[in-house]
Design an enzyme around this catalytic site. Structure first.
Site, PDB file in Angstrom:
ATOM      1  N   ASP A  53      -6.837  -6.416   4.075  1.00 47.66           N
ATOM      2  CA  ASP A  53      -6.211  -5.085   4.131  1.00 47.66           C
ATOM      3  C   ASP A  53      -6.217  -4.533   5.556  1.00 47.66           C
ATOM      4  O   ASP A  53      -7.290  -4.291   6.127  1.00 47.66           O
ATOM      5  CB  ASP A  53      -6.995  -4.151   3.192  1.00 47.66           C
ATOM      6  CG  ASP A  53      -6.361  -2.778   3.052  1.00 47.66           C
ATOM      7  OD1 ASP A  53      -5.251  -2.561   3.577  1.00 47.66           O
ATOM      8  OD2 ASP A  53      -7.000  -1.919   2.400  1.00 47.66           O
ATOM      9  N   GLY A  54      -5.017  -4.326   6.098  1.00 49.83           N
ATOM     10  CA  GLY A  54      -4.882  -3.664   7.396  1.00 49.83           C
ATOM     11  C   GLY A  54      -4.140  -4.508   8.415  1.00 49.83           C
ATOM     12  O   GLY A  54      -4.583  -5.604   8.758  1.00 49.83           O
ATOM     13  N   GLY A  55      -2.993  -4.003   8.854  1.00 53.69           N
ATOM     14  CA  GLY A  55      -2.252  -4.696   9.908  1.00 53.69           C
ATOM     15  C   GLY A  55      -1.656  -6.033   9.499  1.00 53.69           C
ATOM     16  O   GLY A  55      -1.349  -6.867  10.350  1.00 53.69           O
ATOM     17  N   HIS A  72      -1.269  -1.185  -4.293  1.00 56.38           N
ATOM     18  CA  HIS A  72      -2.523  -0.878  -3.610  1.00 56.38           C
ATOM     19  C   HIS A  72      -2.575   0.635  -3.372  1.00 56.38           C
ATOM     20  O   HIS A  72      -1.667   1.219  -2.784  1.00 56.38           O
ATOM     21  CB  HIS A  72      -2.612  -1.639  -2.287  1.00 56.38           C
ATOM     22  CG  HIS A  72      -3.929  -1.489  -1.603  1.00 56.38           C
ATOM     23  ND1 HIS A  72      -5.050  -2.189  -1.996  1.00 56.38           N
ATOM     24  CD2 HIS A  72      -4.322  -0.712  -0.564  1.00 56.38           C
ATOM     25  CE1 HIS A  72      -6.077  -1.855  -1.214  1.00 56.38           C
ATOM     26  NE2 HIS A  72      -5.657  -0.951  -0.337  1.00 56.38           N
ATOM     27  N   HIS A  92      -8.384   1.314  -4.073  1.00 57.99           N
ATOM     28  CA  HIS A  92      -9.328   1.123  -2.960  1.00 57.99           C
ATOM     29  C   HIS A  92      -9.960   2.471  -2.639  1.00 57.99           C
ATOM     30  O   HIS A  92      -9.322   3.345  -2.055  1.00 57.99           O
ATOM     31  CB  HIS A  92      -8.534   0.562  -1.760  1.00 57.99           C
ATOM     32  CG  HIS A  92      -9.332   0.403  -0.512  1.00 57.99           C
ATOM     33  ND1 HIS A  92      -8.732   0.175   0.717  1.00 57.99           N
ATOM     34  CD2 HIS A  92     -10.673   0.409  -0.265  1.00 57.99           C
ATOM     35  CE1 HIS A  92      -9.671   0.062   1.644  1.00 57.99           C
ATOM     36  NE2 HIS A  92     -10.854   0.207   1.079  1.00 57.99           N
ATOM     37  N   GLY A 119      -9.062   4.090   6.999  1.00 54.35           N
ATOM     38  CA  GLY A 119      -8.758   5.500   7.222  1.00 54.35           C
ATOM     39  C   GLY A 119      -7.287   5.764   7.503  1.00 54.35           C
ATOM     40  O   GLY A 119      -6.782   6.822   7.177  1.00 54.35           O
ATOM     41  N   PHE A 120      -6.627   4.778   8.090  1.00 56.94           N
ATOM     42  CA  PHE A 120      -5.233   4.999   8.482  1.00 56.94           C
ATOM     43  C   PHE A 120      -4.417   3.722   8.324  1.00 56.94           C
ATOM     44  O   PHE A 120      -4.940   2.621   8.518  1.00 56.94           O
ATOM     45  CB  PHE A 120      -5.159   5.444   9.955  1.00 56.94           C
ATOM     46  CG  PHE A 120      -5.967   6.676  10.233  1.00 56.94           C
ATOM     47  CD1 PHE A 120      -5.422   7.940  10.014  1.00 56.94           C
ATOM     48  CD2 PHE A 120      -7.282   6.576  10.658  1.00 56.94           C
ATOM     49  CE1 PHE A 120      -6.184   9.081  10.239  1.00 56.94           C
ATOM     50  CE2 PHE A 120      -8.053   7.708  10.881  1.00 56.94           C
ATOM     51  CZ  PHE A 120      -7.498   8.972  10.673  1.00 56.94           C
ATOM     52  N   GLY A 121      -3.144   3.917   8.003  1.00 58.13           N
ATOM     53  CA  GLY A 121      -2.221   2.791   8.007  1.00 58.13           C
ATOM     54  C   GLY A 121      -1.703   2.582   9.418  1.00 58.13           C
ATOM     55  O   GLY A 121      -1.951   3.396  10.310  1.00 58.13           O
ATOM     56  N   GLY A 122      -0.990   1.497   9.608  1.00 54.35           N
ATOM     57  CA  GLY A 122      -0.299   1.259  10.873  1.00 54.35           C
ATOM     58  C   GLY A 122      -1.179   0.883  12.050  1.00 54.35           C
ATOM     59  O   GLY A 122      -0.759   1.007  13.200  1.00 54.35           O
ATOM     60  N   MET A 168     -11.630  -5.715   5.234  1.00 58.47           N
ATOM     61  CA  MET A 168     -10.857  -4.777   6.045  1.00 58.47           C
ATOM     62  C   MET A 168     -10.561  -5.427   7.392  1.00 58.47           C
ATOM     63  O   MET A 168     -11.476  -5.810   8.115  1.00 58.47           O
ATOM     64  CB  MET A 168     -11.626  -3.469   6.261  1.00 58.47           C
ATOM     65  CG  MET A 168     -11.805  -2.609   5.012  1.00 58.47           C
ATOM     66  SD  MET A 168     -10.266  -2.242   4.126  1.00 58.47           S
ATOM     67  CE  MET A 168      -9.302  -1.434   5.407  1.00 58.47           C
ATOM     68  N   SER A 227       0.835  -1.196   0.000  1.00 60.06           N
ATOM     69  CA  SER A 227       0.000   0.000   0.000  1.00 60.06           C
ATOM     70  C   SER A 227       0.869   1.244   0.000  1.00 60.06           C
ATOM     71  O   SER A 227       1.629   1.502   0.940  1.00 60.06           O
ATOM     72  CB  SER A 227      -0.902   0.027   1.242  1.00 60.06           C
ATOM     73  OG  SER A 227      -1.436   1.325   1.377  1.00 60.06           O
ATOM     74  N   ASP A 282      -4.798   3.771  -1.921  1.00 61.64           N
ATOM     75  CA  ASP A 282      -5.883   4.131  -1.007  1.00 61.64           C
ATOM     76  C   ASP A 282      -6.335   5.559  -1.229  1.00 61.64           C
ATOM     77  O   ASP A 282      -5.602   6.502  -0.933  1.00 61.64           O
ATOM     78  CB  ASP A 282      -5.397   3.977   0.439  1.00 61.64           C
ATOM     79  CG  ASP A 282      -5.161   2.525   0.807  1.00 61.64           C
ATOM     80  OD1 ASP A 282      -6.124   1.742   0.757  1.00 61.64           O
ATOM     81  OD2 ASP A 282      -4.008   2.168   1.138  1.00 61.64           O
ATOM     82  N   MET A 326     -12.123   4.783  -0.602  1.00 63.34           N
ATOM     83  CA  MET A 326     -12.806   4.999   0.684  1.00 63.34           C
ATOM     84  C   MET A 326     -13.512   6.341   0.587  1.00 63.34           C
ATOM     85  O   MET A 326     -13.121   7.329   1.213  1.00 63.34           O
ATOM     86  CB  MET A 326     -11.784   4.955   1.825  1.00 63.34           C
ATOM     87  CG  MET A 326     -11.343   3.540   2.151  1.00 63.34           C
ATOM     88  SD  MET A 326      -9.772   3.492   3.022  1.00 63.34           S
ATOM     89  CE  MET A 326      -8.665   3.507   1.619  1.00 63.34           C
ATOM     90  N   MET A 339      -8.963   8.391  -0.102  1.00 62.42           N
ATOM     91  CA  MET A 339      -9.861   8.728   1.016  1.00 62.42           C
ATOM     92  C   MET A 339     -10.389  10.146   0.843  1.00 62.42           C
ATOM     93  O   MET A 339      -9.642  11.037   0.440  1.00 62.42           O
ATOM     94  CB  MET A 339      -9.092   8.657   2.337  1.00 62.42           C
ATOM     95  CG  MET A 339      -8.389   7.344   2.581  1.00 62.42           C
ATOM     96  SD  MET A 339      -7.480   7.413   4.130  1.00 62.42           S
ATOM     97  CE  MET A 339      -6.628   5.832   4.071  1.00 62.42           C
ATOM     98  N   GLY A 386       1.093  -2.186   4.165  1.00 64.33           N
ATOM     99  CA  GLY A 386       1.602  -0.824   4.077  1.00 64.33           C
ATOM    100  C   GLY A 386       2.821  -0.633   4.939  1.00 64.33           C
ATOM    101  O   GLY A 386       3.969  -0.771   4.486  1.00 64.33           O
TER     102      GLY A 386
HETATM  103  C1  DX5 Z   1      -6.418   1.612   5.517  1.00 65.61           C
HETATM  104  C2  DX5 Z   1      -5.974   1.289   4.128  1.00 65.61           C
HETATM  105  C3  DX5 Z   1      -4.866   0.311   4.061  1.00 65.61           C
HETATM  106  C4  DX5 Z   1      -3.597   0.760   4.727  1.00 65.61           C
HETATM  107  C5  DX5 Z   1      -2.934  -0.478   5.245  1.00 65.61           C
HETATM  108  O1  DX5 Z   1      -7.549   2.404   5.468  1.00 65.61           O
HETATM  109  O2  DX5 Z   1      -7.046   0.753   3.380  1.00 65.61           O
HETATM  110  O3  DX5 Z   1      -4.620  -0.099   2.723  1.00 65.61           O
HETATM  111  O4  DX5 Z   1      -2.729   1.435   3.876  1.00 65.61           O
HETATM  112  O5  DX5 Z   1      -1.834  -0.096   5.984  1.00 65.61           O
HETATM  113  P1  DX5 Z   1      -1.133  -1.070   7.036  1.00 65.61           P
HETATM  114  O6  DX5 Z   1      -0.663  -2.283   6.284  1.00 65.61           O
HETATM  115  O7  DX5 Z   1      -0.030  -0.232   7.569  1.00 65.61           O
HETATM  116  O8  DX5 Z   1      -2.170  -1.441   8.066  1.00 65.61           O
HETATM  117 ZN    ZN Z   2      -6.581  -0.145   1.389  1.00 58.40          ZN
END
Ligand code: DX5
Ligand code: ZN
Length: 219
Positions: A176-178, A34, A67, A143-146, A138, A9, A36, A69, A38, A198
């Site tokens: 997707d996510g974590g 990927h 993706h 909304g956020f990475g990490g 999801m 991502s 994102d 959002m 938003m 990501g």
């Molecule tokens: C979150 C995004 C993800 C995000 C994943 O809203 O859809 O694609 O970038 O990031 P990580 O892998 O850091 O959770």
């Molecule tokens: Zn995503």
């Protein structure tokens, strides 16, 4: 069973060195980019929009997995087709007429994806599963990475896999996510076909190696 699709991502990339990070992904074993998008309405964050996606497309040598959002994604289907999206994923929660939206995405020559938030049961996709090319589960609130991976995701992947098999559908399951090397093998075992990562990739010391490792643990 084919190898798992790995989709780094770019939300976790260094935006001041975006071309460098795109080349890194080009040179890695990753399969998709990927992306994102938003809008600050559907999710409490704003990432980037069309001009940036266009710039990414100029350098990316692998399919763009976009993706969205955003609310009312139907308004932008044509734009993302023109920007070169290979997969266009909309949120179940943002679509009043999901069946129509899926047909519109496919009419533009893209693969149609549907993302579901952590609280959305997979059973809500039953009536359209044969129309969906990719379901994006999801594993964090978008909304956020990490963020921290939500464990309930495994159950959803298994339920979705069962639904896909029961309906003779060819839908891919993307998570997707974590995602990291710790949970990747269990995600694939549960039925995931594609993994988004990501921070795990871009915060690592050697992202190319990290992508390679992810690919390896999921074969
Ligand atoms: C979150 C995004 C993800 C995000 C994943 O809203 O859809 O694609 O970038 O990031 P990580 O892998 O850091 O959770
Ligand atoms: Zn995503």
């Amino acid at each position: 069973m084919s190898a798992t699709i790995i989709a780094p991502s770019l939300l976790a990339a260094d935006f001041a060195n975006l071309q460098r990070d795109i080349e890194m992904v080009n040179n890695s074993e990753a399969d998709w980019f990927h992306i994102d998008v938003m809008d600050g309405v559907f999710v409490p964050n704003i990432s980037y929009g069309m001009p940036v996606v266009k710039a990414i497309g100029k350098h990316a040598k692998k399919p763009l997995d976009v993706h969205l959002m955003i609310v009312d994604p139907d308004r932008y289907i044509k734009d993302f087709a023109e920007l070169g999206a290979a997969v266009l994923t909309v949120h179940y929660e943002a679509c009043t007429h999901l069946h129509r939206t899926l047909q519109a995405i496919k009419a533009e020559g893209m693969k149609a994806g549907v993302a579901i938030n952590p609280h959305t049961p997979v059973s809500l996709l039953e009536e359209v599963i044969k129309d969906i090319d990719v379901v994006l589960i999801m594993s964090v609130n978008p909304g956020f990475g990490g963020q921290k991976f939500i464990e309930n995701t495994y159950k959803k992947i298994q339920q979705l896999k069962e639904m896909i098999l029961n309906n003779n559908a060819e839908t891919l399951i993307e998570v997707d996510g974590g995602v990291n090397a710790g949970n990747a093998p269990s995600l694939v075992e549960a039925g995931a076909d594609a993994l988004v990562a990501g921070n795990f990739v871009f915060s690592s010391e050697d992202p190319i190696q990290t992508i390679g490792n992810l690919k390896e643990v999921t074969v």
